[in-house]
Design a protein around this motif. Structure first.
Motif, mmCIF file in Angstrom:
data_model
loop_
_atom_site.group_PDB
_atom_site.id
_atom_site.type_symbol
_atom_site.label_atom_id
_atom_site.label_comp_id
_atom_site.label_asym_id
_atom_site.label_seq_id
_atom_site.Cartn_x
_atom_site.Cartn_y
_atom_site.Cartn_z
ATOM 1 N N ILE A 31 0.851 -1.184 0.000
ATOM 2 C CA ILE A 31 0.000 0.000 0.000
ATOM 3 C C ILE A 31 0.893 1.243 0.000
ATOM 4 O O ILE A 31 1.842 1.332 0.766
ATOM 5 N N SER A 32 0.575 2.187 -0.867
ATOM 6 C CA SER A 32 1.313 3.442 -0.884
ATOM 7 C C SER A 32 0.329 4.591 -1.046
ATOM 8 O O SER A 32 -0.795 4.412 -1.535
ATOM 9 N N ALA A 33 0.747 5.783 -0.620
ATOM 10 C CA ALA A 33 -0.133 6.954 -0.710
ATOM 11 C C ALA A 33 -0.558 7.251 -2.147
ATOM 12 O O ALA A 33 -1.739 7.516 -2.403
ATOM 13 N N PRO A 34 0.355 7.244 -3.130
ATOM 14 C CA PRO A 34 -0.095 7.516 -4.503
ATOM 15 C C PRO A 34 -1.150 6.539 -4.993
ATOM 16 O O PRO A 34 -2.064 6.932 -5.731
ATOM 17 N N GLN A 35 -1.047 5.266 -4.590
ATOM 18 C CA GLN A 35 -2.058 4.293 -4.997
ATOM 19 C C GLN A 35 -3.435 4.675 -4.458
ATOM 20 O O GLN A 35 -4.433 4.652 -5.179
ATOM 21 N N LEU A 36 -3.487 5.013 -3.176
ATOM 22 C CA LEU A 36 -4.765 5.370 -2.568
ATOM 23 C C LEU A 36 -5.345 6.637 -3.195
ATOM 24 O O LEU A 36 -6.552 6.734 -3.438
ATOM 25 N N HIS A 37 -4.483 7.615 -3.477
ATOM 26 C CA HIS A 37 -4.971 8.855 -4.064
ATOM 27 C C HIS A 37 -5.426 8.639 -5.504
ATOM 28 O O HIS A 37 -6.399 9.257 -5.950
ATOM 29 N N LEU A 38 -4.721 7.789 -6.233
ATOM 30 C CA LEU A 38 -5.162 7.464 -7.588
ATOM 31 C C LEU A 38 -6.526 6.771 -7.557
ATOM 32 O O LEU A 38 -7.416 7.078 -8.361
ATOM 33 N N LEU A 39 -6.696 5.856 -6.611
ATOM 34 C CA LEU A 39 -7.983 5.175 -6.475
ATOM 35 C C LEU A 39 -9.084 6.150 -6.077
ATOM 36 O O LEU A 39 -10.237 6.007 -6.506
ATOM 37 N N ALA A 40 -8.714 7.157 -5.269
ATOM 38 C CA ALA A 40 -9.704 8.180 -4.921
ATOM 39 C C ALA A 40 -10.133 8.958 -6.161
ATOM 40 O O ALA A 40 -11.309 9.277 -6.341
ATOM 41 N N GLY A 41 -9.162 9.265 -7.034
ATOM 42 C CA GLY A 41 -9.502 9.924 -8.283
ATOM 43 C C GLY A 41 -10.398 9.060 -9.149
ATOM 44 O O GLY A 41 -11.340 9.556 -9.781
ATOM 45 N N LEU A 42 -10.110 7.759 -9.170
ATOM 46 C CA LEU A 42 -10.970 6.839 -9.909
ATOM 47 C C LEU A 42 -12.389 6.829 -9.346
ATOM 48 O O LEU A 42 -13.368 6.790 -10.097
ATOM 49 N N ALA A 43 -12.496 6.866 -8.025
ATOM 50 C CA ALA A 43 -13.809 6.764 -7.381
ATOM 51 C C ALA A 43 -14.703 7.950 -7.708
ATOM 52 O O ALA A 43 -15.918 7.797 -7.876
ATOM 53 N N ILE A 44 -14.123 9.133 -7.812
ATOM 54 C CA ILE A 44 -14.956 10.319 -8.064
ATOM 55 C C ILE A 44 -14.944 10.725 -9.528
ATOM 56 O O ILE A 44 -15.663 11.640 -9.933
ATOM 57 N N GLY A 45 -14.120 10.039 -10.334
ATOM 58 C CA GLY A 45 -14.000 10.380 -11.741
ATOM 59 C C GLY A 45 -14.932 9.604 -12.635
ATOM 60 O O GLY A 45 -15.887 8.958 -12.167
ATOM 61 N N PRO A 46 -14.669 9.617 -13.941
ATOM 62 C CA PRO A 46 -15.564 8.965 -14.917
ATOM 63 C C PRO A 46 -15.725 7.469 -14.696
ATOM 64 O O PRO A 46 -16.779 6.908 -15.040
#
Length: 455
Positions: A31-46
């Motif tokens: 687990i890394s911070a960039p992974q979680l933030h990328l997944l957050a972008g996926l969750a609220i994105g298209p």
């Protein structure tokens, strides 16, 4: 009213607060911070709720500005961690990686774009050039951990990332210029026989950026130390000084038409080096509340700049990882050619280029293997692709500009996830290898000592 403006405040606030709250979770393997933030972008994105979306053609100016700021901050932070003189022989490996290895990677990726994607050679070169910069900020376990960290692998990857964000610029401009010539438009002037590209874009802008940055870091640092011998800094001075030095160096480097990315990195390295060159005026302990001793003052200045830059780097890391997630549309993720291309970049081109160009560098087998693997793509690619679109690539390549963006973003996302998953176990393996080598060396020293005593 729930609109994009409001959502950005909510999302950024939530993620920023989570950086501190969930810090223990991010220390676990896989687990890394960039992974979680990328997944957050996926969750609220298209691909998720569809609350926010970003598009190259519509938001190119915003993307270029955000990524430009992120690159500047990350380069300054990387430079402040490189505690070694500019003439130090340990710069050989990062320089080779940022020049020979990067060029070899670009050639291989250009071939992949031509053969796999069917792109014309100028378009394939542009895609390879925007993917040329590496970016350890998105997997910070491979960065130099502190200025006293003398590990050759970490220094090589951190130094490479600091240099190739600037050395990739000529290749991007070359590709844009060639695309313009192919359609009889002057997107970027190359000159007859490419003379302008060679003299201005390569020699002057690279050399000028490095030299100006090195001088700026040294001059700014000495001016600050001079002032601090007479005036003690007030509250908040560290943060303001960091932002001021980054902005001033970047702006002046742009003013002389050099590569400002290289200037910022060189300025940080030069500023860091002041603590090694400052004369010590006294051997007595210096009171923590004074800045009278040059060596102590230079050390404090370097430490505060490193600390503030590291904090800023983590913030921009959050923003850009979310942005990458927002750029992953269903059509982009569903493009199998983009994934095949990404695999060729990360698993073939980078490793082959490293092994072909670093055989004479001072790297052990584990270090060379990890250098070949951790060719992490990220913030620099977002900037260069946005810059190319800003120069008119979408209009010049109406049939392939979307494919270029698809492949670039998918490669970044694949790199963040793949390298993020593997960085902890691989660096753990590397630490064990280093420990084994140290133990073997110690045993050999003991054996030699025993033989000498017997003799």
């Amino acid at each position: 009213m729930l609109n994009d403006h409001v959502l950005w405040y909510v999302v950024v606030g939530l993620l920023t607060a989570s950086m501190g709250t969930l810090a223990p979770l991010l220390k676990r393997p896989w687990i890394s911070a960039p992974q979680l933030h990328l997944l957050a972008g996926l969750a609220i994105g298209p691909l998720g709720l569809g609350l926010i979306s970003l598009k190259w053609t519509r938001d190119v100016a915003l993307l270029e500005t955000l990524s430009e700021i992120a690159v500047i901050v990350s380069l300054y932070a990387a430079g402040m961690k490189m505690r070694m003189p500019l003439r130090d022989g340990r710069w050989i490996t990062p320089t080779v990686l940022a020049s020979l290895t990067m060029t070899a990677t670009v050639l291989l990726v250009t071939g992949a774009g031509f053969l796999i994607l069917g792109l014309a050679l100028p378009a394939a070169l542009l895609l390879a050039a925007v993917l040329a910069p590496t970016d350890p900020v998105l997997a910070d376990e491979v960065q130099v951990e502190d200025p006293d960290d003398d590990d050759r692998l970490r220094r090589a990857l951190t130094g490479e990332a600091g240099l190739n964000d600037g050395t990739a610029f000529p290749l991007v401009l070359l590709a844009v210029g060639l695309i313009g010539r192919a359609i009889d438009q002057d997107l970027h002037p190359l000159g007859e026989g490419w003379w302008r590209w060679i003299v201005v874009d390569c020699l002057w802008k690279i050399g000028g950026g490095l030299v100006f940055g090195a001088l700026a870091g040294r001059v700014f640092g000495r001016v600050i130390l001079f002032i601090r011998r007479r005036l003690e800094p007030g509250p908040g001075a560290e943060e303001l000084l960091t932002l001021g030095l980054i902005g001033l160096t970047y702006g002046l480097a742009l003013l002389i038409d050099s590569y400002a990315f290289l200037a910022v990195f060189a300025a940080a390295v030069s500023l860091r080096g002041l603590e090694m060159n400052a004369p010590v005026s006294s051997t007595e302990d210096v009171d923590d509340d004074t800045y009278e001793d040059d060596a102590e003052g230079a050390k404090r200045l370097a430490e505060e700049q490193t600390r503030v830059a590291d904090t800023l780097e983590r913030v921009v890391q959050l923003f850009l990882a979310v942005v990458i997630g927002l750029l992953l549309s269903p059509a982009r993720v569903g493009n199998p050619w983009a994934w095949l291309f990404a695999a060729s970049v990360l698993c073939v081109a980078r490793p082959a280029a490293v092994y072909a160009t670093t055989w004479f560098c001072d790297l052990s087998h584990p270090q060379r293997a990890l250098t070949a693997w951790f060719g992490i793509r990220g913030i620099g690619t977002v900037y260069y692709l946005s810059h190319a679109f800003g120069l008119g690539i979408a209009e010049a390549l109406p049939d392939s500009s979307t494919l270029l963006a698809d492949c670039a973003i998918v490669t970044i996302a694949a790199s963040v996830m793949l390298h993020g998953f593997t960085v902890t176990p691989l660096m753990g393996w590397y630490s064990r290898c280093c420990a084994d080598e140290s133990t073997a060396a110690a045993k050999e020293d003991d054996s030699q000592t025993d033989r000498a005593e017997i003799a």
